[in-house]
Design a protein around this motif. Structure first.
Motif, PDB file in Angstrom:
ATOM      1  N   ILE A   1       0.726  -1.191  -0.075  1.00  0.00           N
ATOM      2  CA  ILE A   1      -0.113  -0.053   0.336  1.00  0.00           C
ATOM      3  C   ILE A   1       0.811   0.916  -0.401  1.00  0.00           C
ATOM      4  O   ILE A   1       1.772   1.382   0.545  1.00  0.00           O
ATOM      5  CB  ILE A   1      -0.878   0.090   1.621  1.00  0.00           C
ATOM      6  CG1 ILE A   1      -1.630  -1.545   1.537  1.00  0.00           C
ATOM      7  CG2 ILE A   1      -1.680   1.409   1.269  1.00  0.00           C
ATOM      8  CD1 ILE A   1      -2.600  -1.968   0.441  1.00  0.00           C
ATOM      9  N   VAL A   2       0.761   2.252  -0.592  1.00  0.00           N
ATOM     10  CA  VAL A   2       1.246   3.424  -0.928  1.00  0.00           C
ATOM     11  C   VAL A   2       0.337   4.541  -1.363  1.00  0.00           C
ATOM     12  O   VAL A   2      -1.149   4.684  -1.354  1.00  0.00           O
ATOM     13  CB  VAL A   2       2.015   3.832  -2.368  1.00  0.00           C
ATOM     14  CG1 VAL A   2       2.478   5.072  -2.278  1.00  0.00           C
ATOM     15  CG2 VAL A   2       2.962   2.255  -2.225  1.00  0.00           C
ATOM     16  N   VAL A   3       0.943   5.232   0.161  1.00  0.00           N
ATOM     17  CA  VAL A   3       0.059   6.615   0.046  1.00  0.00           C
ATOM     18  C   VAL A   3       0.495   7.536  -0.043  1.00  0.00           C
ATOM     19  O   VAL A   3       1.679   7.824   0.497  1.00  0.00           O
ATOM     20  CB  VAL A   3      -0.608   7.205   1.454  1.00  0.00           C
ATOM     21  CG1 VAL A   3      -1.362   8.257   2.063  1.00  0.00           C
ATOM     22  CG2 VAL A   3      -1.819   5.534   1.838  1.00  0.00           C
ATOM     23  N   CYS A   4       0.911   9.299  -1.238  1.00  0.00           N
ATOM     24  CA  CYS A   4       1.630  10.088  -1.859  1.00  0.00           C
ATOM     25  C   CYS A   4       0.990  10.836  -1.905  1.00  0.00           C
ATOM     26  O   CYS A   4      -0.457  10.990  -1.940  1.00  0.00           O
ATOM     27  CB  CYS A   4       2.843   8.941  -2.802  1.00  0.00           C
ATOM     28  SG  CYS A   4       1.167   8.733  -4.436  1.00  0.00           S
ATOM     29  N   LYS A   5       2.434  11.623  -2.508  1.00  0.00           N
ATOM     30  CA  LYS A   5       1.254  12.786  -2.979  1.00  0.00           C
ATOM     31  C   LYS A   5       1.332  12.591  -4.946  1.00  0.00           C
ATOM     32  O   LYS A   5       1.912  11.886  -4.960  1.00  0.00           O
ATOM     33  CB  LYS A   5       2.441  14.250  -3.025  1.00  0.00           C
ATOM     34  CG  LYS A   5       3.335  14.400  -1.591  1.00  0.00           C
ATOM     35  CD  LYS A   5       4.036  16.106  -1.537  1.00  0.00           C
ATOM     36  CE  LYS A   5       4.517  15.932  -0.066  1.00  0.00           C
ATOM     37  NZ  LYS A   5       5.615  17.061  -0.524  1.00  0.00           N
ATOM     38  N   PRO A   6       0.074  13.285  -5.003  1.00  0.00           N
ATOM     39  CA  PRO A   6      -0.268  13.329  -6.929  1.00  0.00           C
ATOM     40  C   PRO A   6       0.664  13.104  -7.236  1.00  0.00           C
ATOM     41  O   PRO A   6       0.804  12.230  -8.231  1.00  0.00           O
ATOM     42  CB  PRO A   6      -1.287  14.219  -6.974  1.00  0.00           C
ATOM     43  CG  PRO A   6      -1.740  14.533  -5.340  1.00  0.00           C
ATOM     44  CD  PRO A   6      -0.853  14.709  -4.457  1.00  0.00           C
ATOM     45  N   GLU A   7       1.908  13.928  -7.199  1.00  0.00           N
ATOM     46  CA  GLU A   7       2.775  14.395  -7.953  1.00  0.00           C
ATOM     47  C   GLU A   7       3.427  12.744  -8.138  1.00  0.00           C
ATOM     48  O   GLU A   7       4.590  12.946  -9.073  1.00  0.00           O
ATOM     49  CB  GLU A   7       3.470  15.503  -7.552  1.00  0.00           C
ATOM     50  CG  GLU A   7       4.107  15.389  -6.634  1.00  0.00           C
ATOM     51  CD  GLU A   7       3.647  16.254  -5.613  1.00  0.00           C
ATOM     52  OE1 GLU A   7       4.362  17.180  -4.790  1.00  0.00           O
ATOM     53  OE2 GLU A   7       2.667  16.057  -5.687  1.00  0.00           O
ATOM     54  N   GLU A   8       3.943  11.627  -7.001  1.00  0.00           N
ATOM     55  CA  GLU A   8       4.657  10.743  -6.767  1.00  0.00           C
ATOM     56  C   GLU A   8       3.732   9.408  -7.605  1.00  0.00           C
ATOM     57  O   GLU A   8       4.792   8.474  -7.886  1.00  0.00           O
ATOM     58  CB  GLU A   8       4.866  10.700  -5.186  1.00  0.00           C
ATOM     59  CG  GLU A   8       5.646  11.852  -4.716  1.00  0.00           C
ATOM     60  CD  GLU A   8       5.827  11.937  -3.429  1.00  0.00           C
ATOM     61  OE1 GLU A   8       4.597  10.993  -3.147  1.00  0.00           O
ATOM     62  OE2 GLU A   8       6.565  12.650  -3.121  1.00  0.00           O
ATOM     63  N   SER A   9       2.468   9.851  -7.553  1.00  0.00           N
ATOM     64  CA  SER A   9       1.817   8.345  -7.201  1.00  0.00           C
ATOM     65  C   SER A   9       1.427   7.468  -9.195  1.00  0.00           C
ATOM     66  O   SER A   9       2.257   6.248  -9.056  1.00  0.00           O
ATOM     67  CB  SER A   9       0.288   8.506  -7.468  1.00  0.00           C
ATOM     68  OG  SER A   9      -0.629   9.984  -8.143  1.00  0.00           O
ATOM     69  N   LYS A  10       2.073   8.708 -10.398  1.00  0.00           N
ATOM     70  CA  LYS A  10       2.744   8.148 -10.999  1.00  0.00           C
ATOM     71  C   LYS A  10       4.160   6.928 -11.435  1.00  0.00           C
ATOM     72  O   LYS A  10       4.207   5.976 -11.536  1.00  0.00           O
ATOM     73  CB  LYS A  10       3.073   8.878 -12.828  1.00  0.00           C
ATOM     74  CG  LYS A  10       2.998   8.233 -13.783  1.00  0.00           C
ATOM     75  CD  LYS A  10       3.087   9.065 -15.178  1.00  0.00           C
ATOM     76  CE  LYS A  10       4.115   8.374 -16.181  1.00  0.00           C
ATOM     77  NZ  LYS A  10       4.045   9.377 -17.555  1.00  0.00           N
ATOM     78  N   ALA A  11       5.195   7.397 -10.505  1.00  0.00           N
ATOM     79  CA  ALA A  11       6.053   6.807 -10.745  1.00  0.00           C
ATOM     80  C   ALA A  11       6.351   5.762  -9.486  1.00  0.00           C
ATOM     81  O   ALA A  11       6.444   4.725 -10.241  1.00  0.00           O
ATOM     82  CB  ALA A  11       6.963   7.250 -10.148  1.00  0.00           C
ATOM     83  N   TRP A  12       5.275   6.165  -8.278  1.00  0.00           N
ATOM     84  CA  TRP A  12       4.858   4.532  -7.330  1.00  0.00           C
ATOM     85  C   TRP A  12       4.522   3.392  -8.230  1.00  0.00           C
ATOM     86  O   TRP A  12       4.885   2.243  -7.837  1.00  0.00           O
ATOM     87  CB  TRP A  12       4.249   4.864  -5.910  1.00  0.00           C
ATOM     88  CG  TRP A  12       5.174   5.695  -5.116  1.00  0.00           C
ATOM     89  CD1 TRP A  12       4.515   6.612  -4.447  1.00  0.00           C
ATOM     90  CD2 TRP A  12       6.198   4.698  -4.617  1.00  0.00           C
ATOM     91  NE1 TRP A  12       6.154   6.818  -3.129  1.00  0.00           N
ATOM     92  CE2 TRP A  12       6.998   5.952  -3.242  1.00  0.00           C
ATOM     93  CE3 TRP A  12       6.661   3.113  -4.144  1.00  0.00           C
ATOM     94  CZ2 TRP A  12       7.670   5.310  -2.659  1.00  0.00           C
ATOM     95  CZ3 TRP A  12       7.091   2.992  -3.226  1.00  0.00           C
ATOM     96  CH2 TRP A  12       8.031   3.778  -2.696  1.00  0.00           C
ATOM     97  N   TYR A  13       2.686   3.521  -8.823  1.00  0.00           N
ATOM     98  CA  TYR A  13       2.691   3.242  -9.466  1.00  0.00           C
ATOM     99  C   TYR A  13       3.455   2.132 -10.446  1.00  0.00           C
ATOM    100  O   TYR A  13       3.273   0.765 -10.528  1.00  0.00           O
ATOM    101  CB  TYR A  13       1.338   3.222 -10.365  1.00  0.00           C
ATOM    102  CG  TYR A  13       0.420   2.615 -11.675  1.00  0.00           C
ATOM    103  CD1 TYR A  13      -0.039   1.672 -10.827  1.00  0.00           C
ATOM    104  CD2 TYR A  13       0.832   2.224 -12.558  1.00  0.00           C
ATOM    105  CE1 TYR A  13      -0.919   0.851 -11.849  1.00  0.00           C
ATOM    106  CE2 TYR A  13       0.372   1.382 -13.954  1.00  0.00           C
ATOM    107  CZ  TYR A  13      -0.300   0.661 -13.679  1.00  0.00           C
ATOM    108  OH  TYR A  13      -0.991   0.157 -14.260  1.00  0.00           O
TER     109      TYR A  13
END
Length: 160
Positions: free
Chosen positions: A21-33
């Motif tokens: 599970i990742v909770v992140c800032k919007p600008e980080e979500s593409k890289a996390w995916y």
């Protein structure tokens, strides 16, 4: 073999699974995916299990999902791939429902993005591991990455 995919270990209804599970800032979500689904691919490939990643089209996305993909492992028995993992980016939809927020650099409250990756569903992983390492004599080769956890055992040999 009739009904083998409808019952048994392939279709058990209750099992434990390991989620990332990742909770992140919007600008980080593409890289996390991108990183999350790659973790699953690397895990299976480290065990010599052929896998592929399939992006889900927007019409197949469940509620809340912004982007999703399935990781499928090769089944020598079925001569096709089958789902072993699922990775999703839910954008801010889940955070909106759960009110998961953070303060930005200006002190303003912003919604987080949430992602999840079902990286291991043990029954499906076991099927992929056994099928892809089964030998003609009924033995099963233990992938090198797992041998240290098996006391150095390289092969499981059936007792008849």
């Amino acid at each position: 073999a009739h009904g083998i995919e409808e019952r048994g270990i392939y279709r058990i209804h209750q099992f434990e699974k390991q989620e990332m599970i990742v909770v992140c800032k919007p600008e980080e979500s593409k890289a996390w995916y991108e990183q999350l689904w790659k973790y699953s691919v690397e895990l299976f490939r480290s065990m010599d299990i052929p896998v592929r990643q399939l992006e889900c089209c927007s019409g197949d996305l469940a509620d809340l999902k912004v982007k999703s993909c399935d990781i499928e492992a090769w089944s020598p028995r079925q001569q096709k791939y089958f789902e072993v993992c699922s990775c999703s980016n839910l954008g801010d939809a889940q955070a909106r429902r759960l009110r998961i927020r953070y303060k930005d650099k200006d002190g303003k409250m912003q919604l987080c993005h949430t992602l999840n990756n079902t990286c291991v569903a043990p029954p499906r992983m076991l099927i992929a591991l056994l099928e892809n390492n089964l030998q003609a004599d009924g033995s099963v080769l233990i992938p090198k990455v797992l041998q240290p956890y098996m006391g150095g055992t390289e092969k499981l040999i059936p007792k008849h």
